[in-house]
Scaffold this motif. Structure first.
Motif, PDB file in Angstrom:
ATOM      1  N   ASP A  46       0.744  -1.004   0.180  1.00 57.78           N
ATOM      2  CA  ASP A  46       0.093  -0.141   0.056  1.00 57.78           C
ATOM      3  C   ASP A  46       0.657   1.504  -0.425  1.00 57.78           C
ATOM      4  O   ASP A  46       1.759   1.592   1.070  1.00 57.78           O
ATOM      5  N   ARG A  47       0.440   2.107  -0.922  1.00 55.10           N
ATOM      6  CA  ARG A  47       1.557   2.926  -0.955  1.00 55.10           C
ATOM      7  C   ARG A  47       1.369   3.958   0.036  1.00 55.10           C
ATOM      8  O   ARG A  47       1.988   5.117   0.606  1.00 55.10           O
ATOM      9  N   ARG A  48       0.371   4.222   0.545  1.00 55.34           N
ATOM     10  CA  ARG A  48      -0.085   4.960   1.223  1.00 55.34           C
ATOM     11  C   ARG A  48       0.820   4.676   2.974  1.00 55.34           C
ATOM     12  O   ARG A  48       0.897   5.975   3.752  1.00 55.34           O
ATOM     13  N   LEU A  49       1.031   3.434   2.840  1.00 52.90           N
ATOM     14  CA  LEU A  49       2.363   3.399   4.371  1.00 52.90           C
ATOM     15  C   LEU A  49       3.264   4.294   3.884  1.00 52.90           C
ATOM     16  O   LEU A  49       4.021   4.928   4.812  1.00 52.90           O
ATOM     17  N   GLU A  50       4.151   4.315   2.723  1.00 54.27           N
ATOM     18  CA  GLU A  50       5.134   4.933   2.591  1.00 54.27           C
ATOM     19  C   GLU A  50       4.595   6.747   2.487  1.00 54.27           C
ATOM     20  O   GLU A  50       5.509   7.496   3.079  1.00 54.27           O
ATOM     21  N   GLU A  51       3.705   6.825   1.789  1.00 56.37           N
ATOM     22  CA  GLU A  51       3.155   8.447   2.584  1.00 56.37           C
ATOM     23  C   GLU A  51       2.625   9.340   3.092  1.00 56.37           C
ATOM     24  O   GLU A  51       3.508   9.698   4.052  1.00 56.37           O
ATOM     25  N   GLY A  52       2.629   8.251   4.810  1.00 55.32           N
ATOM     26  CA  GLY A  52       1.888   8.045   6.175  1.00 55.32           C
ATOM     27  C   GLY A  52       3.822   8.458   6.513  1.00 55.32           C
ATOM     28  O   GLY A  52       3.838   9.425   7.057  1.00 55.32           O
ATOM     29  N   ALA A  53       4.884   7.615   5.967  1.00 52.45           N
ATOM     30  CA  ALA A  53       5.979   7.731   6.672  1.00 52.45           C
ATOM     31  C   ALA A  53       6.652   8.999   6.411  1.00 52.45           C
ATOM     32  O   ALA A  53       7.175   9.946   7.156  1.00 52.45           O
ATOM     33  N   LEU A  54       6.074   9.190   4.906  1.00 48.34           N
ATOM     34  CA  LEU A  54       6.958  11.312   4.079  1.00 48.34           C
ATOM     35  C   LEU A  54       6.355  11.484   5.365  1.00 48.34           C
ATOM     36  O   LEU A  54       6.583  12.895   6.098  1.00 48.34           O
ATOM     37  N   MET A  55       4.867  12.323   5.462  1.00 48.01           N
ATOM     38  CA  MET A  55       4.316  12.725   6.132  1.00 48.01           C
ATOM     39  C   MET A  55       4.661  13.223   7.736  1.00 48.01           C
ATOM     40  O   MET A  55       4.222  13.707   8.162  1.00 48.01           O
ATOM     41  N   LEU A  56       4.760  11.793   8.056  1.00 51.53           N
ATOM     42  CA  LEU A  56       5.045  12.087   9.757  1.00 51.53           C
ATOM     43  C   LEU A  56       6.521  12.654   9.876  1.00 51.53           C
ATOM     44  O   LEU A  56       7.498  12.076  10.785  1.00 51.53           O
ATOM     45  N   GLY A  57       7.076  13.247   8.317  1.00 50.74           N
ATOM     46  CA  GLY A  57       8.660  13.770   8.669  1.00 50.74           C
ATOM     47  C   GLY A  57       9.571  12.986   8.233  1.00 50.74           C
ATOM     48  O   GLY A  57      10.992  13.493   8.716  1.00 50.74           O
ATOM     49  N   ALA A  58       9.442  11.409   7.693  1.00 46.72           N
ATOM     50  CA  ALA A  58      11.062  10.616   7.162  1.00 46.72           C
ATOM     51  C   ALA A  58      11.107  11.477   5.861  1.00 46.72           C
ATOM     52  O   ALA A  58      10.489  11.891   5.530  1.00 46.72           O
TER      53      ALA A  58
END
Lengths: 279, 263
Positions: A177-189
């Motif tokens: 799921d791409r959203r997992l990666e996007e979630g990490a980006l949003m959290l500042g990774a």
């Protein structure tokens, strides 16, 4: 369950009979019969002496090690090269995805002879690569010797097997799921960290199945090594030589059995990985 | 575009140069007018394609390979389709184990299968014959048919067959009129993989060499050991063209996605 439906169920399982019987007779029996030849003395008794000799002989131990190391190297290179391509295919290619799949499948349709011929044309002493390096680019003073080097043999093996690694990794990556990666980006990774700590671990199973698949096929391949040389001494090559020249069939049977044991171990590993994926 | 994206695309481009270059040079060489297989090419000609048809061993072995691939594919369908129909509809651990077993010839080293089968079939009296070769080719082709048909059939709801049965169709009619048309893409894909695998096989066929059983790859290998002329390139190009045509036809008929669900 009524007796009748039980009977119907068993009648259905008859569908399996032809394939099962065929493979039992013409696949299992030959392999079993071949392995037995390595356990039987010339007088007909049972012996483990061949394995004792084989597994204590430095030369043969070296052959086993070389077989495993070569296959592992091919598997490692294939997986490392395949990952970025699989990533581009799944995440970046967009309208080019059809073309990428076609370019990936097309080499699978070519014979081992064609590929080997291609390598020979490219890398012969007066081949295309040496012409480019010496005449066109002027990078070298004299042509290099490529044929019969370990590097070229490994490259040729990777060429045959890397599409399998790309397909294995791509199929797992597709399910992430791409959203997992996007979630990490949003959290500042950072993008790198999001990939390294989220996407990569999620695709480990694809890397694993791809690597095992490549390892397994590399383990049994000999045509490429016969034609392109490279000075390798692997189990399949030795079996080939035994068949052609020395004709020590019990020794060839011993080597076949060892090769089979490695293959079965790979199959077992592969099944464990697939089961973990819940497929 | 970000730098990482540019690097990714550059790597992918390099990857496909690596993948396609060795194949492309063979295709180009097959059209050379020179008598040797090297660059630069002095001119274009089709004479190496003509040469294929003049060299009798190529033609003889081509027929052997074609017959062999057809026999092995038909045998794989006859043995494999019923098994796939059963396996696709059962979820027990027992069925998984059987599937693993039926697919296992794909995972065993080809050289061992070839070597072991030669001795076993000789002991049975088949010796080095077309029949022996057809048996071993069926062993390595069967998994492809089972895998593709199982995958396609598993994706089809049992409701269609149930509806036919409820409406009064017999088992045989249901199979012929409902099941068979639905699994046809799987059969087509299985046949395609099976045919190409058999036609291309060298490690197994190698052990069964004789005047009647030399397949095209075996003859090509022997030819290559003595001569390095472009006729091998022409033959390879022809073979590749046929494989691509088969793939495109199958794609038009059934769609490549439907066919590759199995892989």
């Amino acid at each position: 369950m009524s007796l009748q439906s039980l009977a119907a169920r068993h009648r259905r399982s008859l569908l399996l009979a032809p394939a099962l019987i065929f493979l039992a007779v013409f696949f299992v029996m030959p392999l079993f019969d071949n392995s037995m030849r390595s356990f039987v003395t010339e007088e007909g008794g049972f012996t483990l002496a061949r394995y004792a000799d084989f597994l204590t002989d430095r030369f043969y131990l070296g052959v086993i090690a070389e077989t495993v190391v070569l296959s592992a190297a091919v598997a490692l290179i294939s997986v490392v090269a395949a990952y970025p391509v699989a990533y581009v295919l799944v995440r970046k290619s967009g309208r080019f995805s059809g073309m990428i799949i076609f370019m990936l499948i097309a080499p699978l349709l070519t014979s081992i002879i064609m590929r080997t011929f291609g390598w020979q044309v490219l890398f012969a002493r007066r081949g295309l690569v040496n012409q480019w390096l010496v005449q066109d680019l002027g990078l070298l003073d004299a042509p290099l010797r490529w044929l019969n080097t370990p590097g070229l043999a490994i490259a040729a093996l990777v060429h045959v097997l890397v599409p399998f690694a790309v397909l294995s990794i791509a199929s797992v990556l597709q399910g992430v799921d791409r959203r997992l990666e996007e979630g990490a980006l949003m959290l500042g990774a950072s993008r790198f960290r999001a990939f390294w700590e989220v996407t990569l671990p999620l695709t480990m199973d694809g890397i694993g199945t791809g690597a095992i698949l490549v390892f397994m096929i590399a383990n049994g391949s000999f045509v490429t090594l016969v034609l392109l040389g490279g000075g390798f001494q692997t189990l399949p090559l030795l079996i080939y030589q035994q068949f052609n020249t020395t004709r020590d069939f019990p020794l060839a049977a011993t080597m076949s059995t060892i090769l089979l044991v490695i293959a079965v171990a790979c199959l077992w590993l592969q099944l464990r990985l697939v089961r973990r994926q819940g497929v | 575009m970000r730098l990482t994206d540019i690097l990714l695309w550059l790597f992918t481009a390099a990857f496909f140069v690596f993948m396609l270059l060795p194949i492309l040079v063979v295709v180009v060489i097959s059209f050379t007018s020179a008598g040797y297989a090297a660059f630069p090419i002095p001119g274009w000609s089709l004479k190496w394609f003509a040469r294929i048809f003049e060299y009798q061993p190529f033609i003889d072995s081509l027929w052997v390979s074609l017959e062999l691939a057809v026999v092995a594919t038909v045998a794989s369908c006859v043995l494999g389709i019923p098994a796939a129909l059963y396996l696709a509809r059962s979820r027990s651990g027992w069925a998984t184990a059987i599937t693993t077993f039926l697919l296992s010839p794909l995972s065993m080293p080809m050289i061992v299968i070839g070597f072991a089968s030669l001795f076993f079939l000789s002991a049975l009296g088949f010796g080095v014959s077309f029949l022996a070769l057809a048996i071993v080719h069926t062993v390595i082709c069967l998994p492809y048919v089972i895998r593709t048909v199982t995958a396609v059939y598993r994706g089809i709801s049992p409701a269609y067959e149930e509806a036919a049965m409820i409406l009064g169709a017999s088992r045989l009619t249901t199979f012929r009129e409902v099941t068979l048309p639905l699994i046809r893409p799987g059969i087509a894909a299985g046949c395609l993989f099976s045919f190409l695998t058999s036609f291309d096989n060298l490690p197994v066929s190698y052990f069964f060499g004789s005047a009647q059983t030399n397949t095209l790859p075996v003859v090509m290998l022997a030819y290559m050991e003595h001569q390095f002329d472009p006729s091998i390139a022409a033959l390879s190009t022809l073979q590749l063209a046929l494989a691509v045509v088969a793939l495109v036809v199958a794609d038009r008929l059934y769609g490549i996605e439907k066919m590759t669900v199995a892989t």
